[in-house]
Design an enzyme around this catalytic site. Structure first.
Site, PDB file in Angstrom:
ATOM      1  CD  GLU A  67     -44.602  21.679  14.575  1.00 10.18           C
ATOM      2  OE1 GLU A  67     -43.653  20.894  14.390  1.00 10.18           O
ATOM      3  OE2 GLU A  67     -45.769  21.326  14.495  1.00 10.18           O
ATOM      4  NE  ARG A 102     -34.979  15.268   9.855  1.00  7.81           N
ATOM      5  CZ  ARG A 102     -35.084  14.537  10.978  1.00  7.81           C
ATOM      6  NH1 ARG A 102     -36.167  13.826  11.211  1.00  7.81           N
ATOM      7  NH2 ARG A 102     -34.115  14.508  11.850  1.00  7.81           N
ATOM      8  CB  THR A 136     -41.441  16.102  17.431  1.00  6.55           C
ATOM      9  OG1 THR A 136     -41.172  16.942  16.307  1.00  6.55           O
ATOM     10  CG2 THR A 136     -41.075  16.832  18.702  1.00  6.55           C
ATOM     11  NE  ARG A 177     -36.295  17.411  12.500  1.00  6.52           N
ATOM     12  CZ  ARG A 177     -36.797  16.742  13.552  1.00  6.52           C
ATOM     13  NH1 ARG A 177     -38.084  16.615  13.706  1.00  6.52           N
ATOM     14  NH2 ARG A 177     -35.983  16.189  14.422  1.00  6.52           N
ATOM     15  CD  GLU A 206     -49.398  20.995  18.758  1.00 11.30           C
ATOM     16  OE1 GLU A 206     -49.289  22.167  18.361  1.00 11.30           O
ATOM     17  OE2 GLU A 206     -49.215  19.994  18.038  1.00 11.30           O
ATOM     18  CG  HIS A 251     -44.002  14.758   6.321  1.00 14.93           C
ATOM     19  ND1 HIS A 251     -42.660  14.534   6.502  1.00 14.93           N
ATOM     20  CD2 HIS A 251     -44.553  14.803   7.560  1.00 14.93           C
ATOM     21  CE1 HIS A 251     -42.410  14.406   7.804  1.00 14.93           C
ATOM     22  NE2 HIS A 251     -43.540  14.574   8.465  1.00 14.93           N
ATOM     23  CG  HIS A 299     -40.429  21.193  12.978  1.00 20.38           C
ATOM     24  ND1 HIS A 299     -40.382  19.977  13.617  1.00 20.38           N
ATOM     25  CD2 HIS A 299     -39.430  21.919  13.506  1.00 20.38           C
ATOM     26  CE1 HIS A 299     -39.393  19.976  14.501  1.00 20.38           C
ATOM     27  NE2 HIS A 299     -38.788  21.146  14.443  1.00 20.38           N
ATOM     28  CG  HIS A 334     -46.537  13.747  16.942  1.00 17.82           C
ATOM     29  ND1 HIS A 334     -46.269  12.443  16.648  1.00 17.82           N
ATOM     30  CD2 HIS A 334     -45.464  14.452  16.523  1.00 17.82           C
ATOM     31  CE1 HIS A 334     -45.076  12.357  16.091  1.00 17.82           C
ATOM     32  NE2 HIS A 334     -44.568  13.560  15.995  1.00 17.82           N
ATOM     33  CG  ASN A 336     -46.707  19.707  10.018  1.00 21.80           C
ATOM     34  OD1 ASN A 336     -46.056  19.595   8.987  1.00 21.80           O
ATOM     35  ND2 ASN A 336     -46.147  19.782  11.210  1.00 21.80           N
TER      36      ASN A 336
HETATM   37  N1  PXP Z   1     -47.619  19.089  16.392  1.00 25.35           N
HETATM   38  C1  PXP Z   1     -46.279  19.153  16.567  1.00 25.35           C
HETATM   39  C2  PXP Z   1     -45.738  20.045  17.629  1.00 25.35           C
HETATM   40  C3  PXP Z   1     -45.410  18.411  15.747  1.00 25.35           C
HETATM   41  O1  PXP Z   1     -44.071  18.477  15.940  1.00 25.35           O
HETATM   42  C4  PXP Z   1     -45.952  17.633  14.704  1.00 25.35           C
HETATM   43  C5  PXP Z   1     -45.049  16.889  13.774  1.00 25.35           C
HETATM   44  O2  PXP Z   1     -44.244  17.777  13.096  1.00 25.35           O
HETATM   45  C6  PXP Z   1     -47.348  17.623  14.555  1.00 25.35           C
HETATM   46  C7  PXP Z   1     -48.151  18.339  15.419  1.00 25.35           C
HETATM   47  C8  PXP Z   1     -48.012  16.866  13.461  1.00 25.35           C
HETATM   48  O3  PXP Z   1     -47.755  15.499  13.608  1.00 25.35           O
HETATM   49  P1  PXP Z   1     -48.139  14.503  12.425  1.00 25.35           P
HETATM   50  O4  PXP Z   1     -47.306  14.902  11.265  1.00 25.35           O
HETATM   51  O5  PXP Z   1     -47.797  13.170  12.988  1.00 25.35           O
HETATM   52  O6  PXP Z   1     -49.607  14.683  12.166  1.00 25.35           O
END
Ligand code: PXP
Length: 251
Positions: free
Chosen positions: A73, A52, A104, A48, A154, A13, A46, A193, A10
């Site tokens: 996402e 952001r 999330t 949003r 998931e 960030h 994602h 997550h 992901n």
């Molecule tokens: N899976 C989903 C559905 C999420 O919303 C997120 C966070 O955007 C992640 C995985 C990844 O989480 P993290 O950034 O905490 O590793």
């Protein structure tokens, strides 16, 4: 049973850091390419509602320029559905979204929101997009996802990752039970997550989980040792835990 465990990286960030200053650096598409080089099996982003981190332009460029499967996402809104149908990513993961949350928090209420989710799952599926629902490891939610016609769920690993030593084993057991339930009712099981080098092993060892999606920790670690090295280390920890689990199963 699943052998290979896929890693979806992901890159949200990277966009968070870019947006702190505006401009184009660091570019999440470049991060996606670096993730591919380092052995990621997919890219997750994602978009949003408040934009952001990932922007509409990032999504368009990821969809057009990245060879790896893209996991989009999205909240279940008409705006996000239209964007998904425009870019046709490999997969769409429907997540709950609250404007004021930092990330999330908690899974989607697939059971309570059944009627409003149904057209989203149907339209995405009809467009050939593999739909997953981001839910808590709760059999009621898994059964609702199945009844909605989503092929994938998931599991939210946040409660497990955030748990202290007194409750972490119980939280892990919830994930194990949910993964077993997913297999029993014919759902492909992903998880993610909050996963870190310290928490990934026991989740990777659950042999019926097919994919982990990991972001924040990897981007944070990239500051110290580079993105490729962070992904390679995570990949190695996942592979090691999975290999040990498969060895125990066949012993
Ligand atoms: N899976 C989903 C559905 C999420 O919303 C997120 C966070 O955007 C992640 C995985 C990844 O989480 P993290 O950034 O905490 O590793």
């Amino acid at each position: 049973m699943t052998g290979y465990l896929r890693l979806g990286v992901n890159i949200d960030h990277v966009a968070t850091i870019r947006n702190a200053r505006g401009g184009g650096h660091p570019d999440p598409v470049r991060a996606a390419r670096a993730a591919a080089q380092a052995g990621a099996d997919g890219i997750t982003a994602h978009l949003r509602e408040d934009r952001r981190h990932i922007s509409d332009d990032d999504m368009a460029r990821l969809a057009a320029q990245i060879d790896l499967p893209l996991n989009f996402e999205m909240a279940a809104t008409d705006e996000m559905l239209a964007i998904a149908l425009k870019h046709k990513p490999h997969a769409a993961c429907i997540v709950p979204e609250k404007r004021e949350e930092r990330t999330t928090e908690g899974g989607l209420d697939a059971a309570g929101g059944f009627d409003s989710l149904k057209p989203f799952v149907a339209e995405l599926g009809a467009a050939g997009i593999r739909v997953s629902l981001f839910i808590e490891p709760d059999p009621v939610q898994l059964d609702a996802a199945k009844a909605l016609g989503a092929p994938v769920i998931e599991l939210h690993t946040g409660a497990y990752c955030d748990a202290g030593p007194a409750t972490q084993a119980a939280q892990l057991q919830r994930i194990k039970d949910a993964a077993a339930h997913a297999e029993a009712i014919g759902l492909e099981c992903h998880a993610g997550h909050g996963l870190t080098y310290d928490t990934v092993g026991p989740v990777a060892a659950i042999a019926t989980i097919a994919e982990l999606n990991i972001g924040h920790f990897l981007i944070g670690e990239a500051i110290f040792g580079g993105l490729e090295s962070a992904i390679k280390r995570m990949r190695a920890l996942m592979d090691q835990a999975r290999a040990e689990a498969m060895g125990e199963r066949s012993a």
